[in-house]
Design a protein around this motif. Structure first.
Motif, PDB file in Angstrom:
ATOM      1  N   THR A  41       0.839  -1.201   0.000  1.00  0.00           N
ATOM      2  CA  THR A  41       0.000   0.000   0.000  1.00  0.00           C
ATOM      3  C   THR A  41       0.875   1.252   0.000  1.00  0.00           C
ATOM      4  OG1 THR A  41      -1.827   1.154   1.115  1.00  0.00           O
ATOM      5  CG2 THR A  41      -0.155   0.173   2.522  1.00  0.00           C
ATOM      6  N   THR A  64      -4.171  -5.238  -7.118  1.00  0.00           N
ATOM      7  CA  THR A  64      -5.272  -5.825  -6.355  1.00  0.00           C
ATOM      8  C   THR A  64      -4.749  -6.980  -5.514  1.00  0.00           C
ATOM      9  OG1 THR A  64      -5.830  -7.453  -8.055  1.00  0.00           O
ATOM     10  CG2 THR A  64      -6.848  -5.257  -8.238  1.00  0.00           C
ATOM     11  N   PHE A  65      -5.583  -7.467  -4.617  1.00  0.00           N
ATOM     12  CA  PHE A  65      -5.224  -8.614  -3.785  1.00  0.00           C
ATOM     13  C   PHE A  65      -4.877  -9.823  -4.655  1.00  0.00           C
ATOM     14  CE2 PHE A  65      -7.025 -12.040  -0.774  1.00  0.00           C
ATOM     15  CZ  PHE A  65      -5.769 -12.300  -0.256  1.00  0.00           C
ATOM     16  N   GLU A  66      -5.671 -10.082  -5.684  1.00  0.00           N
ATOM     17  CA  GLU A  66      -5.418 -11.224  -6.561  1.00  0.00           C
ATOM     18  C   GLU A  66      -4.092 -11.065  -7.313  1.00  0.00           C
ATOM     19  OE1 GLU A  66      -7.100 -14.064  -6.689  1.00  0.00           O
ATOM     20  OE2 GLU A  66      -8.322 -13.248  -5.062  1.00  0.00           O
ATOM     21  N   GLU A  67      -3.787  -9.849  -7.725  1.00  0.00           N
ATOM     22  CA  GLU A  67      -2.518  -9.609  -8.419  1.00  0.00           C
ATOM     23  C   GLU A  67      -1.338  -9.799  -7.460  1.00  0.00           C
ATOM     24  OE1 GLU A  67      -3.767  -6.427 -11.913  1.00  0.00           O
ATOM     25  OE2 GLU A  67      -3.549  -5.709  -9.843  1.00  0.00           O
ATOM     26  N   GLN A  68      -1.498  -9.364  -6.230  1.00  0.00           N
ATOM     27  CA  GLN A  68      -0.438  -9.559  -5.245  1.00  0.00           C
ATOM     28  C   GLN A  68      -0.208 -11.053  -4.988  1.00  0.00           C
ATOM     29  OE1 GLN A  68      -1.895  -7.246  -1.944  1.00  0.00           O
ATOM     30  NE2 GLN A  68      -1.025  -5.332  -2.685  1.00  0.00           N
ATOM     31  N   CYS A  94      -3.122  -1.451   4.815  1.00  0.00           N
ATOM     32  CA  CYS A  94      -3.626  -2.237   3.681  1.00  0.00           C
ATOM     33  C   CYS A  94      -4.844  -3.019   4.164  1.00  0.00           C
ATOM     34  CB  CYS A  94      -2.548  -3.187   3.183  1.00  0.00           C
ATOM     35  SG  CYS A  94      -3.102  -4.360   1.927  1.00  0.00           S
ATOM     36  N   HIS A  96      -6.471  -5.573   3.172  1.00  0.00           N
ATOM     37  CA  HIS A  96      -6.463  -7.043   3.098  1.00  0.00           C
ATOM     38  C   HIS A  96      -5.113  -7.630   3.545  1.00  0.00           C
ATOM     39  CE1 HIS A  96      -5.205  -5.590  -0.994  1.00  0.00           C
ATOM     40  NE2 HIS A  96      -4.224  -6.449  -0.746  1.00  0.00           N
TER      41      HIS A  96
END
Length: 351
Positions: A41, A64-68, A94, A96
């Motif tokens: 973040t 995004t969370f999925e990309e991370q 952050c 999530h």
């Protein structure tokens, strides 16, 4: 014509070395990946005068969370077993973060985090310790006023009393409540080494650093001492931050008397691991480290492996302009990123 040919001959060995290095990377014989530095973040609730990232509001194009999660999986495939869930801001902001920590732990990977600790309460501390997160608390000073000036925020912390055994008696010290919560959670869990301290050497907190060093010695806490990276707000506040060479030397001798010579030998001998491993910024751009841009691409457009290899080649080219001893300072640790910005601004590396 002769000058041209001589120049070509002089350049040839370096060019050959570059080709050889590129081939070794393609064959998987490059530097071994041990960790991933992942900025989670850009949000921050402080305005530290030493901040080199300009942290504050979240970036519009943040991963995004999925990309991370995808980046973490790619790093693991490259061999990484540690993930530094850092911010270019404050990682605990952050939304999530703990879901990401849970995901990293499911990959059987260690989590490391650097935090200003302002949002750490008992529940947060217990969750970090339960997840075996190595947490570096940014303890710039034991003096609230000094801490506030460095954080750029009045009343940045609630300060509470902490008592600990000292020889045949006990000592009392006032600490930020977040650090107290972490220490209590670690003790309750019966673990050691998860709670650590990071401190930055500046003109503002120089006089109070020996107290921080004594506390870390007494509590057997790992102390990570750093010098500023002069970019962003740090270069804007250079006159209020940087010490002169003799001041660095005097502080060094004071701290050696507390921490011992071996501590500093180890500190200078081990270069920052971030610069030798994949670094992914908040928006997915690849950096040469947490503060130094690589300009080689974004994880949304290419694989982490290919981008990491490009970054390594870029780093080799740029580091030729730096001094050979870029991993060592006279008294405290430096690094290529610090020298990169000092070269840009024409300021000395005199620590």
């Amino acid at each position: 014509m002769a000058d041209r040919e001589e120049g070509w001959i002089v350049r040839l060995p370096e060019a050959v070395r570059d080709v050889s290095y590129r081939i070794r990377l393609l064959l998987g014989k490059g530097p071994k990946v041990r960790m991933l530095y992942l900025e989670v973040t850009h949000r921050c609730n402080a305005r530290c005068i030493t901040c080199y990232t300009g942290a504050g509001k979240e970036k519009d194009d943040a991963l995004t969370f999925e990309e991370q999660k995808s980046v973490v999986q790619q790093a693991r495939q490259l061999g990484a077993r540690t993930v530094s869930v850092s911010g270019s801001g404050e990682p605990l902001l952050c939304p999530h973060l703990f879901d990401l920590i849970d995901f990293v732990r499911l990959q059987n990977m260690q989590v490391v985090m650097f935090t200003n600790g302002t949002t750490v309460d008992r529940a947060c501390a217990e969750r970090l310790i339960h997840n075996n997160v190595i947490t570096y608390f940014k303890l710039f000073s034991l003096d609230p006023g000094t801490f506030d000036r460095m954080m750029g925020k009045a009343n940045a912390y609630e300060w509470v009393s902490h008592s600990y055994p000292y020889g045949d008696s006990s000592k009392n010290v006032c600490l930020p409540s977040g650090l107290k919560c972490l220490l209590d959670a670690q003790e309750a869990a019966g673990t050691k080494g998860l709670v650590r301290v990071e401190s930055l050497i500046t003109r503002l907190n120089r006089a109070t650093l020996p107290d921080v060093a004594r506390l870390c010695r007494d509590l057997d806490l790992t102390l990570h001492l750093e010098t500023p990276v002069f970019a962003g707000r740090a270069i804007e506040n250079y006159a209020d931050i940087a010490l002169h060479s003799d001041e660095y030397e005097n502080l060094y001798h004071e701290l050696v008397a507390i921490l011992g010579q071996e501590y500093f030998s180890e500190l200078r001998a081990h270069p920052c691991p971030v610069e030798r491993n994949p670094t992914v910024w908040t928006n997915g751009d690849i950096g040469l480290c947490s503060s130094r841009p690589a300009h080689v691409g974004n994880v949304r457009q290419a694989s982490l492996k290919s981008l990491f290899h490009r970054a390594l080649m870029q780093k080799r080219k740029e580091d030729r302009h730096l001094t050979p001893s870029s991993g060592e300072g006279r008294y405290f640790r430096t690094c290529p990123a610090r020298q990169y910005y000092q070269l840009q601004h024409g300021i000395p590396c005199d620590y």
